[in-house]
Design an enzyme around this catalytic site. Structure first.
Site, short mmCIF file in Angstrom:
data_model
loop_
_atom_site.label_atom_id
_atom_site.label_comp_id
_atom_site.label_asym_id
_atom_site.label_seq_id
_atom_site.Cartn_x
_atom_site.Cartn_y
_atom_site.Cartn_z
N ASP A 104 -94.70 1.71 -43.06
CA ASP A 104 -94.98 0.30 -43.29
C ASP A 104 -93.82 -0.43 -43.96
O ASP A 104 -93.51 -0.17 -45.13
CB ASP A 104 -96.23 0.19 -44.18
CG ASP A 104 -96.69 -1.25 -44.35
OD1 ASP A 104 -96.24 -2.12 -43.57
OD2 ASP A 104 -97.50 -1.51 -45.25
N ASP A 316 -91.81 -7.34 -38.73
CA ASP A 316 -92.80 -6.36 -39.16
C ASP A 316 -92.85 -5.19 -38.18
O ASP A 316 -92.76 -5.38 -36.97
CB ASP A 316 -94.17 -7.05 -39.22
CG ASP A 316 -95.22 -6.20 -39.90
OD1 ASP A 316 -94.84 -5.25 -40.62
OD2 ASP A 316 -96.42 -6.48 -39.73
#
Ligand SMILES: *[C@@H]1O[C@H](CO)[C@@H](O)[C@H](O)[C@H]1NC(C)=O
Ligand SMILES: *[C@@H]1O[C@H](CO)[C@@H](O)[C@H](O)[C@H]1NC(C)=O
Ligand SMILES: *[C@@H]1O[C@H](CO)[C@@H](O)[C@H](O)[C@H]1NC(C)=O
Length: 444
Positions: A104, A316
């Site tokens: 992440d 992202d």
């Protein structure tokens, strides 16, 4: 109640001080194989897209819920992990125990569920829970230590240990901070991590993995802890990739140059204070030969009230599809509609196996490569990210493919991982620059 807690936690995380210490890059750096969470299932292309769309919706629902409950419109609240899509395997402890983490770029803490977890409040995982008692290299971090205060939210446990809480779009985890020996596909590191004993997240959000590896800007992320000055990843194609894996490189092993095209570089934009995200200076879009009439200010970060910063463009790794602020999306959809005139087909009806909703732009699957123009994202400094059709169109059913870029929130745009397939992207933290290059990721 849960929402109040979440908001509290987020508030606290906004005030956290993020500084880096710690030297040592692990020498040659770390390398890990990245496997898409859906690679373990036997899905058709359309099923893959449907799953990705569901992931995106779930994430948006979380963001909306936060916005309506969070006061101040919630627009300053960071969009943390709701769903993540790439898994890295590693070994932890001595003797080593296997673990799998979702990777992440949007959060900091490295954590794994521990065998002291009460089963009813921990998520199911494929591998056994990590057992700290069975490892000679485990050590708890005392609450008094500075390392403990590096966590966004922590408190002192009765036994003097450092309890940590981390919150995400998908929920929250509670655990205690310890240090352990981590061993990756190549490279090892001694890391502070959360030994998680309590997990309240959406069912399925962990995707059977054991925890998370945060690559954000905060002090406890893998990147900060190893003192890495850069990291890179290269994601293989979503479809027909024959099980090929992408890779993540942290530290010295991260560099571009082995790819196919020119290396493009743009400076990172400084994000809101305390945000773990990486922001990019997007300035415009070109479809085919047409530069879209979008004022570049729609992509800017701006302060709408003292301390409330909104907008910007996040890159992202965890969100599948790109979303653009409505002004940009509308201009893109209008121009594509004009250019694809004659080739556009109706959106497949929902319930008919269709992966997309109304309002999408669709063409026959066999036409995609012939009619869909290249889309270019222009970043400050002349860095152009050219997307072939396969990086922004996806199969919706057997006969139809549709654009996989969506109208996002009012302020913020986000560049998703579908757009980053077969592209090697480098986050150079020392120089504050983001670079990218088209690459055959399975060959790296
Ligand atoms: C995957 O699914 C297809 C069609 O449903 C089936 O024919 C095939 O045998 C499956 N493969 C595996 C490895 O399960
Ligand atoms: C953890 O390891 C210890 C020491 O080997 C062992 O006694 C204990 O049963 C293990 N706990 C679990 C839940 O496996
Ligand atoms: C779309 O195509 C139709 C028929 O070919 C034509 O009449 C119309 O002017 C075209 N529209 C645009 C926007 O090009």
């Amino acid at each position: 109640m849960a929402r109040t807690l979440l908001f509290l936690v987020l508030l606290c995380s906004c005030t956290a001080l993020l500084t880096c210490t710690n030297g040592g890059d692990g020498g040659a750096g770390l390398r890990m194989k990245l496997t898409h969470v859906d690679a373990r299932g036997n899905y058709t292309d359309e099923e893959l897209v449907r799953r990705a769309v569901a992931v995106g919706r779930q994430r948006l629902a979380v963001v909306d819920a936060m916005a309506s409950g969070g006061g101040g419109g919630g627009v300053g609240v960071p969009v943390h992990w709701a769903t993540l899509q790439y898994v890295a395997e590693y070994l932890i402890g001595d003797p080593p125990q296997r673990a799998e983490a979702l990777v992440d770029t949007g959060s900091d803490l490295v954590w794994t569920q521990c065998s002291t977890c009460l089963r009813r409040v921990c998520a199911k995982q494929t591998l056994p829970y990590y057992n700290s008692s069975a490892s000679s290299s485990f050590a708890p971090v005392p609450c008094k230590e500075k390392l403990c205060a590096a966590s966004d939210l922590y408190f002192c446990a009765l036994d003097g240990g450092c309890s940590v809480i981390a919150s995400y779009g998908a929920g929250s985890i509670v655990g205690f901070l310890g240090t352990e020996a981590f061993s990756f596909q190549s490279g090892t590191a001694e890391l502070a991590f959360g030994c998680v004993t309590f997990t309240i997240i959406f069912p399925g959000a962990l995707q059977g993995s054991s925890g998370l590896i945060g690559l954000g800007r905060g002090r406890l992320s893998l990147v900060s802890q190893t003192g890495a000055k850069k990291f890179s990843y290269c994601l293989t194609r979503y479809f027909h990739n024959n099980g090929a894996s992408g890779h993540l490189f942290v530290g010295a092993s991260a560099s571009l140059g082995g790819g196919d095209g020119p290396v493009m570089t743009t400076p990172f934009v400084k994000g809101p204070k305390g945000s773990p995200f990486y922001y990019l200076p997007l300035v415009g879009l070109t479809v085919g030969k047409t530069r879209l009439p979008i004022p570049s200010t729609v992509f800017d970060l701006r302060e709408i009230a003292p301390g409330v910063v909104v907008g910007g463009v996040i890159i992202d790794s965890g969100t599948p599809f790109t979303s653009l602020v409505p002004d940009a999306y509308d201009a893109l959809a209008a121009e594509l509609t004009a250019q694809l005139n004659g080739s556009l087909v109706p959106v497949p009806p929902p319930g008919d196996g269709s992966a997309v909703g109304a309002g999408a732009l669709c063409v026959a699957r066999r036409d995609v490569d012939r009619v869909v123009p290249t889309l270019v994202f222009h970043f400050r400094g002349g860095a152009d990210m050219a997307l072939p059709p396969e990086n922004y169109w996806a199969p919706a059913d057997k006969a139809t493919a549709c654009m996989a870029i969506y109208a996002g929130g009012r302020y913020r745009s986000l560049i998703g991982n579908f757009q980053q397939q077969n592209m090697h992207v480098l986050y150079d933290l020392a120089n504050g620059e983001f670079s990218f290059q088209a690459a055959e990721c399975s060959a790296l």
